[in-house]
Design an enzyme around this catalytic site. Structure first.
Site, PDB file in Angstrom:
ATOM      1  N   GLU A 304       0.853  -1.202   0.000  1.00 11.99           N
ATOM      2  CA  GLU A 304       0.000   0.000   0.000  1.00 11.99           C
ATOM      3  C   GLU A 304       0.887   1.249   0.000  1.00 11.99           C
ATOM      4  OE1 GLU A 304      -3.375   1.984   2.980  1.00 11.99           O
ATOM      5  OE2 GLU A 304      -2.006   0.426   3.713  1.00 11.99           O
ATOM      6  N   LYS A 363      -8.976   1.832  -2.644  1.00  4.49           N
ATOM      7  CA  LYS A 363      -9.288   1.293  -1.311  1.00  4.49           C
ATOM      8  C   LYS A 363     -10.721   1.633  -0.925  1.00  4.49           C
ATOM      9  CE  LYS A 363      -7.425   1.301   3.413  1.00  4.49           C
ATOM     10  NZ  LYS A 363      -6.348   1.843   4.272  1.00  4.49           N
ATOM     11  N   CYS A 422      -5.100  -2.980   2.760  1.00  6.49           N
ATOM     12  CA  CYS A 422      -5.062  -2.795   4.208  1.00  6.49           C
ATOM     13  C   CYS A 422      -6.367  -3.162   4.906  1.00  6.49           C
ATOM     14  CB  CYS A 422      -4.644  -1.355   4.513  1.00  6.49           C
ATOM     15  SG  CYS A 422      -4.069  -1.124   6.219  1.00  6.49           S
TER      16      CYS A 422
END
Length: 549
Positions: A304, A363, A422
């Site tokens: 990330e 994300k 994440c």
């Protein structure tokens, strides 16, 4: 005279303070049970405690409404507070210009907030089941089984409701990951609901075994033996069932093999967004890419925001894209994407061997306080400094598809992949939706450098569950660790070291087959909703009939 005095003491009304004192042992034991459940995950990993940790709470919900709800809160506080204590690792934030004492206060407020949020779930459940116990009370054994079914159903429904929000991490299911691999195979049936229901069932059965043993009535001894047998049979048989699935050969075809390279850049958060960190990121990831490209991998994966720049700036102002064009190896690159003057995303970019961006994943689940500010109009000015970025990110949507390019002997071809960034790892549906679109393996990217060392391992535990749920191979790249390779049964084939720069090469396999969960979703929770709705309908109908009589 003395007998009368003792009789008066025994039968006189208790003061409110005395009544509260009577509740204290149950409350303390409930808190202890919650802490035990918190010890099931990293850094302690005592996953076996999950099968007894709820018993003190189940005893408490059979007492007064006050005891039940307060015990529920304390159990939830003990569980979530212990399991999520790694959140305090954001302290100290002096590198962001926040004074040490304020940093400590912010860390404690974040920990308390997320702990209270989890405790509310258990409080609601405890109060609800206590209410049902009071209106359904009977000495018949059938009554106890009704309470079990409603207790399991309502807990799973509440977990589902909590998982629809932004603050979700600690399902009961994740207490078994990554070590209890036979029981984790239940995830392929109906996701985390299957495993949560099993943990609740075993706790209820053990509670009922203890209860029937303590009843001093001879005719209940045979029933105690029956309940004990059912408890042992369910626990052992389900583990055997999971073990048989776990031991089933994967039978992956060699022509579906993909040689992946992972770069763990190890850029500390303290410098990541400043000049020293930016320069180190460019050096480490360019060096890692060239190293892996020389070994003829098929695909290279970065964490990330591996390069914490806007992707268009990386292309124009650095030599990274030039390196890709020269070495001709596709890469999954973590960076930011500009949407407008004020909006941007935390994204993964699929870059082909010619340096062209062919796909992007944004994300979906942003971290509260770190990547966006909840209740911005109220709290914005107070907690804005928590974010390492100058402005808020924009969340991606669920309807995303991610494509990569690979090279076979004759030509370049495209294939769909399941990806997550994440915090997305805590939300099963993100992975399931991409699996239904044909994703053939899983890539996750993370930056866990903000927290205590137990957090990266808990994150790895979440990813292990997602690999099993989807039945896919997984490659995971994390900035400071843990990076990993996980197979569809949940075995960790490789796990990196923490806080080290590493590159790694491994083989994963493309898989087309879908698990029952991927195809049908969380059908078990829908069944639980039907059970609760049916109970409510019959209870209302019976109450109306009694009222008419």
């Amino acid at each position: 005279m003395i007998d009368k005095k003792f009789s008066y003491i025994l039968h006189s009304p208790l003061s409110s303070s005395s009544k509260f004192l009577l509740h204290i042992p149950s409350l303390i034991i409930a808190l202890f049970g919650g802490v035990l459940m918190g010890l099931t995950v990293a850094p302690f990993n005592c996953y076996f405690l999950a099968y007894v940790a709820l018993i003190p709470l189940i005893f408490a919900i059979h007492k007064s409404f006050f005891t039940a709800t307060f015990a529920g809160f304390l159990w939830g506080f003990g569980y979530h507070g212990t399991a999520l204590f790694w959140i305090t690792g954001i302290h100290p934030m002096t590198w962001m210009g926040i004074p040490w004492l304020y940093s400590l206060l912010i860390a404690l407020i974040c920990w308390l907030f997320i702990t209270f949020w989890g405790a509310i779930l258990v409080t609601i459940w405890s109060g609800l089941i206590n209410f049902i116990i009071k209106i359904e009370y009977s000495k018949s054994h059938f009554y106890s089984w009704i309470i079990f079914i409603l207790g399991i159903s309502s807990w799973c429904i509440l977990e589902k409701c909590w998982s629809l929000g932004s603050l979700w991490w600690s399902s009961l299911a994740y207490t078994q990951s990554p070590y209890n691999l036979p029981i984790l195979q239940l995830l392929t049936i109906s996701g985390t609901t299957t495993l949560t229901a099993f943990i609740l069932l075993i706790n209820f059965l053990i509670f009922y075994t203890i209860k029937t043993y303590l009843i001093p009535v001879n005719q209940d001894r045979k029933y105690f033996q029956l309940v004990l047998f059912i408890t042992l049979f369910v626990f052992i048989s389900i583990h055997i069932y999971g073990w048989l699935i776990y031991k089933t050969p994967l039978q992956d075809s060699p022509n579906k093999a993909i040689k992946v390279g992972i770069i763990q850049g190890n850029i500390p958060n303290e410098i990541k967004l400043y000049d020293p960190g930016l320069k180190k990121a460019l050096v480490n990831y360019k060096k890692g890419y060239e190293t892996l490209a020389q070994k003829n991998v098929d695909l290279i994966i970065t964490p990330e925001t591996a390069l914490p720049f806007f992707n268009e700036d990386i292309e124009k102002n650095t030599s990274f894209y030039k390196t890709v064009k020269e070495n001709k190896i596709p890469i999954i690159l973590g960076a930011f994407k500009t949407l407008s003057t004020y909006d941007y995303t935390n994204s993964l970019f699929s870059i082909d061997k010619n340096g062209n961006v062919i796909s992007r994943y944004d994300k979906i689940k942003l971290v509260p306080l770190g990547e966006y500010i909840p209740f911005q109009q109220i709290l914005g000015d107070v907690i804005r400094r928590l974010s390492p970025l100058d402005t808020q990110l924009v969340a991606g949507n669920y309807n995303q598809s991610f494509i990569i390019t690979l090279q076979d002997e004759s030509k370049q071809f495209k294939l769909p992949v399941i990806v997550a960034i994440c915090y997305d790892s805590a939300f099963s549906e993100i992975f399931r939706q991409q699996a239904l679109k044909g994703g053939e393996f899983v890539i996750t990217a993370a930056n866990n450098a903000h927290y205590r060392n137990s957090m990266p391992f808990q994150h790895h535990a979440q990813d292990v569950m997602r690999a099993i749920e989807t039945g896919k191979w997984m490659a995971r790249a994390a900035n400071t660790g843990y990076s990993a390779i996980v197979n569809p049964r949940g075995d960790t084939v490789w796990l990196s070291n923490l806080n080290e720069y590493q590159t790694h090469i491994d083989t994963i396999y493309r898989r087309h087959q879908q698990t029952f969960y991927a195809l049908r979703g969380d059908w078990l929770n829908k069944l639980f909703i039907l059970i609760m709705a049916t109970y409510l309908f019959f209870r209302i109908t019976i109450n109306r009939f009694i009222h008419l009589q």
